[in-house]
Design a protein around this motif. Structure first.
Motif, PDB file in Angstrom:
ATOM      1  N   ASN A   1       0.948  -1.128  -0.126  1.00 30.14           N
ATOM      2  CA  ASN A   1       0.014  -0.055   0.069  1.00 30.14           C
ATOM      3  C   ASN A   1       0.895   1.312  -0.040  1.00 30.14           C
ATOM      4  O   ASN A   1       1.277   1.801   1.106  1.00 30.14           O
ATOM      5  CB  ASN A   1      -0.913   0.090   1.308  1.00 30.14           C
ATOM      6  CG  ASN A   1      -1.870   1.115   1.305  1.00 30.14           C
ATOM      7  OD1 ASN A   1      -2.473   1.515   0.278  1.00 30.14           O
ATOM      8  ND2 ASN A   1      -1.983   1.667   2.315  1.00 30.14           N
TER       9      ASN A   1
ATOM     10  N   SER B   1     -13.092   6.708   1.726  1.00 24.08           N
ATOM     11  CA  SER B   1     -12.140   6.192   0.783  1.00 24.08           C
ATOM     12  C   SER B   1     -12.913   5.903  -0.712  1.00 24.08           C
ATOM     13  O   SER B   1     -14.158   5.294  -0.484  1.00 24.08           O
ATOM     14  CB  SER B   1     -11.369   5.297   1.068  1.00 24.08           C
ATOM     15  OG  SER B   1     -10.572   4.628   0.216  1.00 24.08           O
TER      16      SER B   1
ATOM     17  N   GLY C   1     -12.281   3.691  -4.010  1.00 24.67           N
ATOM     18  CA  GLY C   1     -11.203   3.116  -4.850  1.00 24.67           C
ATOM     19  C   GLY C   1     -11.677   2.175  -6.320  1.00 24.67           C
ATOM     20  O   GLY C   1     -12.639   1.938  -6.322  1.00 24.67           O
TER      21      GLY C   1
ATOM     22  N   LYS D   1      -4.803  -1.359  -7.687  1.00 26.94           N
ATOM     23  CA  LYS D   1      -5.978  -0.389  -7.079  1.00 26.94           C
ATOM     24  C   LYS D   1      -5.607   0.969  -6.676  1.00 26.94           C
ATOM     25  O   LYS D   1      -4.476   1.155  -6.234  1.00 26.94           O
ATOM     26  CB  LYS D   1      -6.740  -0.974  -6.054  1.00 26.94           C
ATOM     27  CG  LYS D   1      -8.114  -0.373  -5.605  1.00 26.94           C
ATOM     28  CD  LYS D   1      -8.575  -1.218  -4.608  1.00 26.94           C
ATOM     29  CE  LYS D   1      -9.717  -0.466  -3.666  1.00 26.94           C
ATOM     30  NZ  LYS D   1      -9.966  -1.298  -2.345  1.00 26.94           N
TER      31      LYS D   1
ATOM     32  N   ASN E   1      -6.546   4.262  -4.817  1.00 24.55           N
ATOM     33  CA  ASN E   1      -7.616   4.868  -3.651  1.00 24.55           C
ATOM     34  C   ASN E   1      -7.194   6.516  -3.294  1.00 24.55           C
ATOM     35  O   ASN E   1      -6.311   6.870  -3.506  1.00 24.55           O
ATOM     36  CB  ASN E   1      -7.298   3.954  -2.225  1.00 24.55           C
ATOM     37  CG  ASN E   1      -7.475   2.510  -2.474  1.00 24.55           C
ATOM     38  OD1 ASN E   1      -8.897   2.122  -2.899  1.00 24.55           O
ATOM     39  ND2 ASN E   1      -6.517   1.765  -2.321  1.00 24.55           N
TER      40      ASN E   1
ATOM     41  N   GLU F   1      -2.466   0.147  -4.407  1.00 19.78           N
ATOM     42  CA  GLU F   1      -2.192  -1.075  -3.990  1.00 19.78           C
ATOM     43  C   GLU F   1      -1.697  -2.314  -5.020  1.00 19.78           C
ATOM     44  O   GLU F   1      -2.386  -1.891  -6.164  1.00 19.78           O
ATOM     45  CB  GLU F   1      -3.479  -1.570  -3.177  1.00 19.78           C
ATOM     46  CG  GLU F   1      -4.052  -1.079  -2.020  1.00 19.78           C
ATOM     47  CD  GLU F   1      -5.355  -1.559  -1.563  1.00 19.78           C
ATOM     48  OE1 GLU F   1      -5.123  -2.798  -0.920  1.00 19.78           O
ATOM     49  OE2 GLU F   1      -6.187  -0.957  -1.539  1.00 19.78           O
TER      50      GLU F   1
END
Length: 211
Positions: free
Chosen positions: A35, A147, A149, A169, A171, A189
């Motif tokens: 992350n 959040s 995403g 991903k 976010n 991510e």
């Protein structure tokens, strides 16, 4: 006549579209990802609790095309380290919709809400009564966190019968209050979704739509 034509059109569609409902037992998925907040490292771990599973079957001239729509309730624990600024630990609950193509590639969308706790990276001092200066340990701030995403991935279970998928991903974290407004922080991510055969099993609604 204006009313009859739309009714006939809907009736025609219903003749070519069939839906089969059933109850199936599904296992809870586990997620683990790297992350990154821009260039700053972190990690994220979570659970995906299946809610619905919809298979849409479309008949083509060269065979049958099956698209799968999955929906999950999610729980995630995330962290990233920003040197000399803060470490951010945040817990979120959310909703994920995932659309898997026949090739195994998928797209997903994940709105989440949760709680963020930051710990300042540098030494923090507070001035007490009589101008006494003390070091404050574990100094930081509490935030409400939202959040959004979006991501892409590949599901090995659908194509190669392997119990995992990989994904990337993006976010956008929104933390409040930050100087009476929102603090925005993007994260990226890169992770894996593990699908055990039996982990926190529960019954969900499954639909098969044939067009």
């Amino acid at each position: 006549m204006k009313i009859v034509i739309p009714l006939l059109f809907c009736l025609t569609l219903s003749l070519y579209a069939q839906t089969t409902d059933s109850l199936i037992i599904k296992s809870t998925n586990l997620t683990l990802s790297y992350n990154s907040s821009l260039i700053y490292p972190g990690a994220r771990f979570g659970f995906e609790f299946p809610v619905t599973n919809i298979e849409i079957k479309k008949k083509k001239s060269n065979g049958e095309k099956v698209v799968i729509n999955e929906k999950f309730i999610t729980a995630q624990l995330g962290w990233y380290h920003h040197p000399y600024f803060h470490d951010n630990f945040y817990f979120t609950g959310g909703w994920t919709t995932r659309r898997i193509k026949p090739s195994g590639f998928f797209s997903q969308f994940s709105p989440e809400i949760g709680y963020s706790r930051t710990f300042l990276g540098g030494t923090t001092y507070t001035v007490e009564e009589y101008n006494e200066v003390n070091i404050t340990k574990w100094a930081g701030y509490n935030y409400l966190l939202l959040s959004l995403g979006v991501g892409l991935g590949y599901d090995f279970e659908k194509i190669k019968d392997k119990p995992f998928a990989v994904f990337s991903k993006f976010n956008l974290l929104m933390m409040y209050p930050y100087n009476s407004t929102f603090y925005l922080r993007p994260t990226i991510e890169l992770g894996i979704i593990y699908k055990p055969k039996s982990f926190l099993n529960h019954t969900i609604n499954s639909k098969i739509k044939t067009k």
